[in-house]
Design a protein around this motif. Structure first.
Motif, mmCIF file in Angstrom:
data_model
loop_
_atom_site.group_PDB
_atom_site.id
_atom_site.type_symbol
_atom_site.label_atom_id
_atom_site.label_comp_id
_atom_site.label_asym_id
_atom_site.label_seq_id
_atom_site.Cartn_x
_atom_site.Cartn_y
_atom_site.Cartn_z
ATOM 1 N N VAL A 87 0.835 -1.204 0.000
ATOM 2 C CA VAL A 87 0.000 0.000 0.000
ATOM 3 C C VAL A 87 0.865 1.248 0.000
ATOM 4 N N ASN A 88 1.887 1.276 0.859
ATOM 5 C CA ASN A 88 2.719 2.459 1.026
ATOM 6 C C ASN A 88 3.610 2.737 -0.187
ATOM 7 N N HIS A 89 4.093 1.700 -0.849
ATOM 8 C CA HIS A 89 5.006 1.860 -1.985
ATOM 9 C C HIS A 89 4.352 1.568 -3.328
ATOM 10 N N ASP A 90 3.865 0.354 -3.490
ATOM 11 C CA ASP A 90 3.415 -0.098 -4.806
ATOM 12 C C ASP A 90 2.172 0.637 -5.302
ATOM 13 N N LEU A 91 1.320 1.071 -4.407
ATOM 14 C CA LEU A 91 0.125 1.812 -4.825
ATOM 15 C C LEU A 91 0.378 3.316 -4.922
ATOM 16 N N GLY A 92 1.591 3.734 -4.607
ATOM 17 C CA GLY A 92 1.928 5.154 -4.636
ATOM 18 C C GLY A 92 1.731 5.772 -6.011
ATOM 19 N N ASN A 93 1.098 6.934 -6.010
ATOM 20 C CA ASN A 93 0.915 7.699 -7.244
ATOM 21 C C ASN A 93 0.592 9.148 -6.862
ATOM 22 N N PRO A 94 0.770 10.083 -7.776
ATOM 23 C CA PRO A 94 0.552 11.504 -7.444
ATOM 24 C C PRO A 94 -0.864 11.818 -6.960
ATOM 25 N N PHE A 95 -1.881 11.160 -7.532
ATOM 26 C CA PHE A 95 -3.256 11.422 -7.094
ATOM 27 C C PHE A 95 -3.459 10.995 -5.646
ATOM 28 N N PHE A 96 -3.027 9.776 -5.296
ATOM 29 C CA PHE A 96 -3.133 9.317 -3.907
ATOM 30 C C PHE A 96 -2.265 10.164 -2.979
ATOM 31 N N ASP A 97 -1.100 10.599 -3.467
ATOM 32 C CA ASP A 97 -0.235 11.457 -2.644
ATOM 33 C C ASP A 97 -0.947 12.748 -2.260
ATOM 34 N N TRP A 98 -1.852 13.204 -3.110
ATOM 35 C CA TRP A 98 -2.636 14.394 -2.806
ATOM 36 C C TRP A 98 -3.873 14.036 -1.968
ATOM 37 N N LEU A 99 -4.587 12.969 -2.380
ATOM 38 C CA LEU A 99 -5.882 12.638 -1.781
ATOM 39 C C LEU A 99 -5.781 12.034 -0.380
ATOM 40 N N MET A 100 -4.896 11.091 -0.166
ATOM 41 C CA MET A 100 -4.880 10.352 1.102
ATOM 42 C C MET A 100 -4.548 11.225 2.319
ATOM 43 N N PRO A 101 -3.566 12.111 2.268
ATOM 44 C CA PRO A 101 -3.374 12.999 3.424
ATOM 45 C C PRO A 101 -4.597 13.881 3.677
ATOM 46 N N LEU A 102 -5.274 14.256 2.598
ATOM 47 C CA LEU A 102 -6.473 15.073 2.714
ATOM 48 C C LEU A 102 -7.598 14.305 3.408
ATOM 49 N N LEU A 103 -7.791 13.042 3.033
ATOM 50 C CA LEU A 103 -8.871 12.233 3.610
ATOM 51 C C LEU A 103 -8.726 12.029 5.113
ATOM 52 N N ARG A 104 -7.509 11.938 5.598
ATOM 53 C CA ARG A 104 -7.330 11.676 7.024
ATOM 54 C C ARG A 104 -7.305 12.968 7.845
ATOM 55 N N ASN A 105 -7.426 14.098 7.189
ATOM 56 C CA ASN A 105 -7.398 15.397 7.848
ATOM 57 C C ASN A 105 -8.787 15.733 8.406
ATOM 58 N N PRO A 106 -8.890 16.009 9.700
ATOM 59 C CA PRO A 106 -10.202 16.324 10.290
ATOM 60 C C PRO A 106 -10.893 17.527 9.647
ATOM 61 N N ASN A 107 -10.141 18.461 9.089
ATOM 62 C CA ASN A 107 -10.768 19.615 8.444
ATOM 63 C C ASN A 107 -11.615 19.201 7.251
ATOM 64 N N VAL A 108 -11.380 18.016 6.719
ATOM 65 C CA VAL A 108 -12.163 17.513 5.589
ATOM 66 C C VAL A 108 -13.432 16.835 6.066
ATOM 67 N N TRP A 109 -13.352 15.988 7.086
ATOM 68 C CA TRP A 109 -14.536 15.214 7.472
ATOM 69 C C TRP A 109 -15.348 15.809 8.605
ATOM 70 N N ILE A 110 -14.804 16.723 9.374
ATOM 71 C CA ILE A 110 -15.607 17.336 10.447
ATOM 72 C C ILE A 110 -16.822 18.078 9.885
ATOM 73 N N PRO A 111 -16.697 18.818 8.772
ATOM 74 C CA PRO A 111 -17.915 19.462 8.233
ATOM 75 C C PRO A 111 -19.033 18.463 7.902
ATOM 76 N N LEU A 112 -18.670 17.280 7.441
ATOM 77 C CA LEU A 112 -19.689 16.267 7.177
ATOM 78 C C LEU A 112 -20.417 15.889 8.459
ATOM 79 N N TYR A 113 -19.682 15.700 9.532
ATOM 80 C CA TYR A 113 -20.308 15.326 10.791
ATOM 81 C C TYR A 113 -21.128 16.469 11.381
ATOM 82 N N VAL A 114 -20.695 17.700 11.184
ATOM 83 C CA VAL A 114 -21.500 18.852 11.617
ATOM 84 C C VAL A 114 -22.809 18.877 10.830
ATOM 85 N N PHE A 115 -22.724 18.624 9.521
ATOM 86 C CA PHE A 115 -23.932 18.558 8.700
ATOM 87 C C PHE A 115 -24.880 17.468 9.218
#
Length: 187
Positions: A16-44
């Protein structure tokens, strides 16, 4: 854990850490685990429940908070401090071979509290609203899965950490749902 299980976990982590590495995941995955992304969903979700279901919505929110509290305390407060498994990004045996995409952070690795918390919330919420929206189970579980997958991709958890966290979270969500069914107001 047995040595064979640990080796399998490390191989899956490397995949997962190496073989699946790609620029899109490098951008998306840190974003997904960031509370600033999912807290608004839970507030909603909180606002939606209160607005749409009034007293029953407040009851759902209280049990949703209880779900989160039990999952978080159990995984981060009880289990991690007893197991004391190092995060992959702190593991001396992996030094120099791991791609760390975010700051590693402190604390232990097993189980993933992100996985426990999000799967608990997803399970509870899905079971409560399944009769109204059949698709909600798949959307909520996919959301929890991608947040959990991101933990491995960025290098802060092993696959077994998030797997156990997810299973624990599903159990917590289900148990609190049973409480909801037993005590529920008109819904």
């Amino acid at each position: 854990m047995s040595n064979q299980i640990l080796q399998l976990d490390r191989r899956l982590f490397y995949f997962v850490n190496h073989d699946l590495g790609n620029p899109f995941f490098d951008w998306l995955m840190p974003l997904l685990r960031n509370p600033n992304v999912w807290i608004p969903l839970y507030v909603f979700i909180f606002i939606f429940c209160l607005y749409r279901y009034k007293k029953a919505g407040a009851y759902i929110i209280v049990l949703l908070a209880l779900t989160f509290a039990i999952a978080d305390y159990g995984s981060a407060g009880l289990i991690k401090n007893r197991v004391k498994r190092l995060r992959p990004c702190h593991e001396p045996a992996l030094a120099g071979t791991i791609i760390v995409r975010i700051p590693c952070g402190s604390g232990y690795s097993f189980p993933s509290a992100h996985a426990s918390n999000h799967f608990a919330i997803a399970c509870f919420f899905s079971l409560v609203f399944y009769s109204r929206w059949k698709y909600i189970w798949w959307v909520a579980i996919a959301w929890a899965f991608f947040i959990s997958f991101a933990q491995v991709y960025v290098g802060v958890h092993y696959p077994f950490d998030v797997t156990f966290g997810a299973l624990y979270g599903l159990l917590v969500g289900y148990v609190v749902y049973l409480l909801f069914k037993k005590l529920q107001p008109q819904f």
